[in-house]
Scaffold this active site. Structure first.
Site, PDB file in Angstrom:
ATOM      1  N   CYS A 120      -9.411   9.792   2.053  1.00  0.00           N
ATOM      2  CA  CYS A 120      -9.651  11.060   2.722  1.00  0.00           C
ATOM      3  C   CYS A 120     -10.095  10.855   4.157  1.00  0.00           C
ATOM      4  O   CYS A 120     -10.505   9.760   4.543  1.00  0.00           O
ATOM      5  CB  CYS A 120     -10.741  11.855   2.000  1.00  0.00           C
ATOM      6  SG  CYS A 120     -10.301  12.243   0.302  1.00  0.00           S
ATOM      7  N   GLY A 163      -4.977  11.545   4.635  1.00  0.00           N
ATOM      8  CA  GLY A 163      -4.815  12.464   3.517  1.00  0.00           C
ATOM      9  C   GLY A 163      -3.843  13.562   3.868  1.00  0.00           C
ATOM     10  O   GLY A 163      -4.041  14.259   4.863  1.00  0.00           O
ATOM     11  N   ASN A 167     -15.388  11.252   1.839  1.00  0.00           N
ATOM     12  CA  ASN A 167     -14.371  10.196   1.820  1.00  0.00           C
ATOM     13  C   ASN A 167     -14.940   9.027   1.033  1.00  0.00           C
ATOM     14  O   ASN A 167     -16.000   8.508   1.397  1.00  0.00           O
ATOM     15  CB  ASN A 167     -14.041   9.766   3.258  1.00  0.00           C
ATOM     16  CG  ASN A 167     -13.148   8.522   3.320  1.00  0.00           C
ATOM     17  OD1 ASN A 167     -13.248   7.746   4.257  1.00  0.00           O
ATOM     18  ND2 ASN A 167     -12.290   8.331   2.348  1.00  0.00           N
ATOM     19  N   GLY A 168     -14.236   8.628  -0.004  1.00  0.00           N
ATOM     20  CA  GLY A 168     -14.713   7.497  -0.809  1.00  0.00           C
ATOM     21  C   GLY A 168     -14.571   7.816  -2.278  1.00  0.00           C
ATOM     22  O   GLY A 168     -13.913   8.790  -2.653  1.00  0.00           O
ATOM     23  N   TYR A 189      -4.413  -1.789   6.945  1.00  0.00           N
ATOM     24  CA  TYR A 189      -3.405  -0.747   6.732  1.00  0.00           C
ATOM     25  C   TYR A 189      -3.878   0.668   7.038  1.00  0.00           C
ATOM     26  O   TYR A 189      -3.177   1.444   7.664  1.00  0.00           O
ATOM     27  CB  TYR A 189      -2.922  -0.778   5.280  1.00  0.00           C
ATOM     28  CG  TYR A 189      -2.066   0.402   4.893  1.00  0.00           C
ATOM     29  CD1 TYR A 189      -0.719   0.444   5.222  1.00  0.00           C
ATOM     30  CD2 TYR A 189      -2.614   1.495   4.208  1.00  0.00           C
ATOM     31  CE1 TYR A 189       0.069   1.538   4.887  1.00  0.00           C
ATOM     32  CE2 TYR A 189      -1.829   2.588   3.866  1.00  0.00           C
ATOM     33  CZ  TYR A 189      -0.482   2.607   4.202  1.00  0.00           C
ATOM     34  OH  TYR A 189       0.279   3.677   3.872  1.00  0.00           O
TER      35      TYR A 189
HETATM   36  P1  AMP Z   1       4.581  -1.262  -2.952  1.00  0.00           P
HETATM   37  O1  AMP Z   1       5.920  -0.699  -2.722  1.00  0.00           O
HETATM   38  O2  AMP Z   1       3.926  -0.656  -4.185  1.00  0.00           O
HETATM   39  O3  AMP Z   1       4.514  -2.741  -3.001  1.00  0.00           O
HETATM   40  O4  AMP Z   1       3.659  -0.780  -1.747  1.00  0.00           O
HETATM   41  C1  AMP Z   1       3.577  -1.503  -0.573  1.00  0.00           C
HETATM   42  C2  AMP Z   1       3.793  -0.598   0.602  1.00  0.00           C
HETATM   43  O5  AMP Z   1       2.944   0.542   0.521  1.00  0.00           O
HETATM   44  C3  AMP Z   1       3.467  -1.309   1.897  1.00  0.00           C
HETATM   45  O6  AMP Z   1       4.581  -1.158   2.740  1.00  0.00           O
HETATM   46  C4  AMP Z   1       2.264  -0.598   2.458  1.00  0.00           C
HETATM   47  O7  AMP Z   1       2.459  -0.261   3.816  1.00  0.00           O
HETATM   48  C5  AMP Z   1       2.103   0.650   1.633  1.00  0.00           C
HETATM   49  N1  AMP Z   1       0.730   0.794   1.097  1.00  0.00           N
HETATM   50  C6  AMP Z   1      -0.114  -0.169   0.712  1.00  0.00           C
HETATM   51  N2  AMP Z   1      -1.276   0.353   0.241  1.00  0.00           N
HETATM   52  C7  AMP Z   1      -1.148   1.686   0.322  1.00  0.00           C
HETATM   53  C8  AMP Z   1      -1.989   2.780  -0.005  1.00  0.00           C
HETATM   54  N3  AMP Z   1      -3.201   2.585  -0.514  1.00  0.00           N
HETATM   55  N4  AMP Z   1      -1.554   4.033   0.227  1.00  0.00           N
HETATM   56  C9  AMP Z   1      -0.323   4.229   0.738  1.00  0.00           C
HETATM   57  N5  AMP Z   1       0.530   3.245   1.067  1.00  0.00           N
HETATM   58  C10 AMP Z   1       0.140   1.979   0.863  1.00  0.00           C
END
Ligand code: AMP
Length: 492
Positions: A19, A45, A120-121, A266
């Site tokens: 969030c 979010g 947030n959390g 990220y």
């Molecule tokens: P996956 O396809 O499940 O391996 O997700 C990896 C991709 O999702 C990477 O390209 C990241 O940029 C993105 N990503 C990683 N963690 C998150 C997160 N918590 N929320 C949204 N996107 C994420």
């Protein structure tokens, strides 16, 4: 403020929420400024958003599902949110239903006055607290963890709202950055380990003689509203802002801070500054470390946009290999993560990214992304890059392998779905279909953050998703399935 609007499924008693929070005190056009701040925090979010204002006498609120821009483009909505004080919240959740009553800020009318809160959390003992509070007669209006704060404040025996809040905070475990608004104060606080970010900024005051104050999850929101950065709210600090100025309280035992390292990797926006570090510069340094640790014989370095871009730039620079935009991202598709089913998640990846064939064909490519979670994104991207004629594909990841779920506010699937929880790097390389795969080491990551490495006894970040070292007890972490079962039992 009520009226349920269910978008999908049954309920939303879930572990994971990401969030963004924002708040202002003594600021002209408080609602519009808050909407702009929330817009800058949209990446934190996208599912729902809310603003509560106070005009000196009364509270006003607007909550809605969807993006900030969709909710506050109507001038009347902003005009109705009167006052020079406001808090706002962007909500991100990925499973279960979205109920309008779960959208924050939450609001309660206590004997001592109104209280609005945005969180947030994630609280790691919310489930246990909810059960105890429900037995004591507390009626929960929503299924968010954050409502626990409201009930703990309501039943506290302390006199002032601040003492009641402190009393509540002492009973919760987990990660929280909160903004709260009462009849007389704007409050901001961070959990004792400072896992999630919260910063303080200044704007010119609405009343001319006193400054205006801003609280926000990230500095990018200050830039958007032309506010000046003052400082980070410190871990375990409660800041109360009223007409007399800023009051700081530190009611908790002092702990080593454990800021979330994934914010750097990220989650935060690259133009934000966290703990004095430019997020963009950190990401670039991770890429440089990665190039030193895991070089590759290649012709071009290609980021998976947007999250892989700064790390890929750092990698290319350190390796002396050309940086090329070999994948183009369509910006009109939501994050793949917010799509609910695996099937749609696959489709989402294809909708979102396209290979730039003219750049890729015949080349040995280093692909850089920030993380591999389920492996869905990487597999699809690699397939696409090969289909575009890449001769070799070497994948480099700017985080260590994600082996554990986050219980502190970053959305990750349950552990069984994490590719790295059950596969070593070689197996992952085979599954994703690359010629080589490497992740930044934990020490390399810490070096990029200006530390000598992840050494015992030295200050650390919260890196539980990579290390399994959970710095806050995960009291409720008996697994999503167990939570769902108990939720169903409660509903029966
Ligand atoms: P996956 O396809 O499940 O391996 O997700 C990896 C991709 O999702 C990477 O390209 C990241 O940029 C993105 N990503 C990683 N963690 C998150 C997160 N918590 N929320 C949204 N996107 C994420």
């Amino acid at each position: 403020m009520t009226g349920d609007n269910v978008i999908n499924g049954l309920d939303d008693d879930k572990l994971h929420e990401e969030c963004g929070v924002f708040g202002v005190w003594n600021v002209a056009d408080a609602a519009a400024i808050t909407a702009l701040g929330l817009h800058a925090l949209q990446h934190r979010g996208q599912e729902a958003t809310g603003i509560v204002t106070h005009d000196g006498v009364r509270f006003h609120a607007h909550k809605g599902l969807g993006l900030v821009g969709d909710n506050y483009s109507d001038a009347k909505v902003i005009a109705d949110l009167q006052g020079a004080r406001a808090i706002g919240h962007n909500r991100y959740s990925t499973t279960g239903a979205t109920l309008l009553r779960n959208v924050q800020p939450l609001f309660a009318e206590f004997a001592f006055g109104g209280f609005a809160v945005g969180h947030n959390g994630n609280l790691t003992n919310a489930h246990s607290l909810k059960r105890t509070l429900s037995r004591r007669g507390c009626l929960f209006q929503s299924t968010t963890d954050s409502e626990v704060f409201v009930h703990l404040i309501a039943i506290s025996l302390y006199a002032t709202v601040l003492d009641r809040l402190i009393d509540a905070l002492k009973q919760v475990e987990g990660a929280y950055s909160l903004v709260a608004l009462t009849d007389t104060m704007l409050i901001g606080c961070r959990d004792p380990l400072g896992v999630r970010p919260l910063i303080l900024g200044r704007l010119s005051g609405a009343d001319g003689s006193n400054p205006g104050w801003v609280l926000a999850s990230e500095t990018c929101a200050l830039d958007t509203v032309s506010a000046e950065f003052v400082r980070d709210v410190e871990p375990g600090e409660i800041i109360a802002i009223d007409d007399r100025g800023i009051h700081s309280f530190k009611p908790f035992a002092v702990h080593e801070p454990r800021f979330c390292v994934f914010e750097y990797i990220y989650f935060a926006r690259p133009d934000s500054v966290m703990e004095g570090n430019s997020v963009y510069a950190v990401r670039k340094r991770i890429g440089q470390e990665l190039a030193h640790e895991s070089p590759a014989e290649a012709d071009i370095v290609v980021p998976v946009p947007d999250s892989g871009v700064p790390a890929a730039m750092g990698y290319a620079e350190a390796a002396g290999i050309a940086f090329e935009l070999g994948i183009v991202r369509n910006h009109y598709v939501g994050r793949t993560f917010i799509e609910p089913t695996d099937q749609i998640r696959h489709l989402g990846v294809r909708l979102k990214h396209s290979a730039n064939r003219a750049i890729i064909a015949g080349k040995r490519v280093v692909l850089v992304d920030d993380s591999i979670v389920r492996g869905t994104t990487s597999s699809k991207i690699v397939e696409m890059v090969r289909a575009a004629g890449a001769r070799e594909v070497h994948m480099r990841i700017s985080s260590p392998p994600t082996t554990h779920s986050c219980f502190y506010g970053i959305d990750t699937p349950e552990r069984s779905k994490l590719l790295a929880a059950h596969n070593d790097v070689e197996a992952m390389a085979r599954l994703i279909g690359v010629d080589s795969l490497a992740f930044i080491t934990m020490d390399g990551l810490y070096r990029a953050l200006g530390k000598s490495g992840r050494n015992p006894g030295q200050p650390a970040f919260c890196d539980a998703c990579f290390s399994g070292d959970y710095p806050i007890p995960v009291t409720d972490s008996h697994g999503v399935e167990a939570r769902q079962l108990s939720l169903l039992a409660e509903l029966a």
